[in-house]
Design a protein around this motif. Structure first.
Motif: not given
Length: 292
Positions: A144-149, A252-257
């Motif tokens: 499984l891979d995890c992504y964030r930007s 979305t309130q967060a600065p990243a997905l």
């Protein structure tokens, strides 16, 4: 390092949760990726991952909780399953085989309760943990891979979807229809059940083309975590997933997905995420132990 004979093992109760939180934070402070959670987020993790305190095993030393396995209960692909929502041992108590001993303590109760398999994820590269889980009998089922930007780095502009797509907030999510869009099974914490259990604010957006449902995204606005994203196979490469994410960002309130634990065999999704500049930051092995 403490002596082996000094440890006692027991199942936890509701009143142990404050101490469990403190031990969790201390155990993961020096983790491969340091984990910082508030007490509120810890409580949400319990809900989302189906954690049952009375099935959580604790290792105690001199009355202090020094190691634990958080156990979520539910069904995994139709089979009664115990999910490891976190294993932690305080640094000064490592080297005493506490993870293995915690499982030796936990497994009989799981078997007696009709649980047929145990599921967990381990970070690729965490050789010590991987070796322990292999020795207990776990085997790798998928990677499984995890992504964030950051939102500002994502490439979501360009031509509008063709045909024209209408993005709507789902009043009553149609999970049966969504399942038909997916090439892969979601990980434990991204299943429909986990998404619905989570008390955090959540949203499902649907994409319609000519009044036909063609895609959806299920996500948590506060954290920017996307649990599920998929487009009907015949409607891919038309900008629909981009349109869904653009609309999700508005809520979305967060600065990243953030997308956690995406099956590596889904090359279609992986290629899309790379094209829009969502960066892979972590790879995990999903592991399974059959009990029956």
């Amino acid at each position: 390092m403490q002596t082996q004979a000094s440890y006692t093992f027991s199942f936890l109760r509701e009143h142990d949760i404050p101490a469990l939180y403190d031990t969790f934070v201390a155990a993961f402070a020096d983790y491969v990726i340091p984990i910082k959670v508030s007490r509120e987020e810890f409580a949400m993790k319990f809900k989302r991952e189906g954690v049952e305190p009375t099935f959580c095993a604790g290792a105690f030393y001199g009355g202090q909780l020094v190691g634990f396995i958080l156990t979520g209960l539910g069904e995994w692909q139709g089979i009664p399953t115990a999910y490891n929502a976190g294993t932690g041992v305080l640094p000064e108590h490592r080297g005493n085989q506490l993870t293995k001993r915690l499982y030796e303590f936990l497994l009989p109760k799981l078997r007696e309760s009709g649980v047929e398999q145990c599921l967990l994820e381990v970070i690729k590269g965490n050789a010590a943990a991987y070796k322990v889980y292999r020795s207990i009998g776990f085997g790798v089922v998928r990677t499984l891979d995890c992504y964030r930007s950051p939102v500002g780095e994502l490439l979501l502009s360009g031509e509008e979807p063709e045909p024209t797509v209408d993005i709507r907030q789902a009043v009553k999510p149609d999970w049966k229809a969504y399942a038909g869009f997916c090439d892969i099974s979601p990980s434990w914490q991204n299943t429909k059940e986990a998404f619905c259990r989570n008390p955090d604010q959540k949203l499902v957006l649907e994409a319609y083309a000519e009044e036909q449902l063609v895609g959806y995204v299920a996500f948590f606005p506060r954290t920017g975590a996307i649990a599920q994203l998929s487009v009907q196979q015949d409607n891919r490469n038309q900008g629909i997933a981009k349109a869904l994410l653009k609309e999700a960002i508005k809520h979305t309130q967060a600065p990243a997905l953030l997308l956690l634990n995406i099956d590596q065999t889904s090359t279609t999704l992986a290629n899309f995420l790379e094209r829009i500049h969502l960066k892979r930051f972590l790879t995990q092995h999903e592991m399974l132990l059959r009990l029956q």
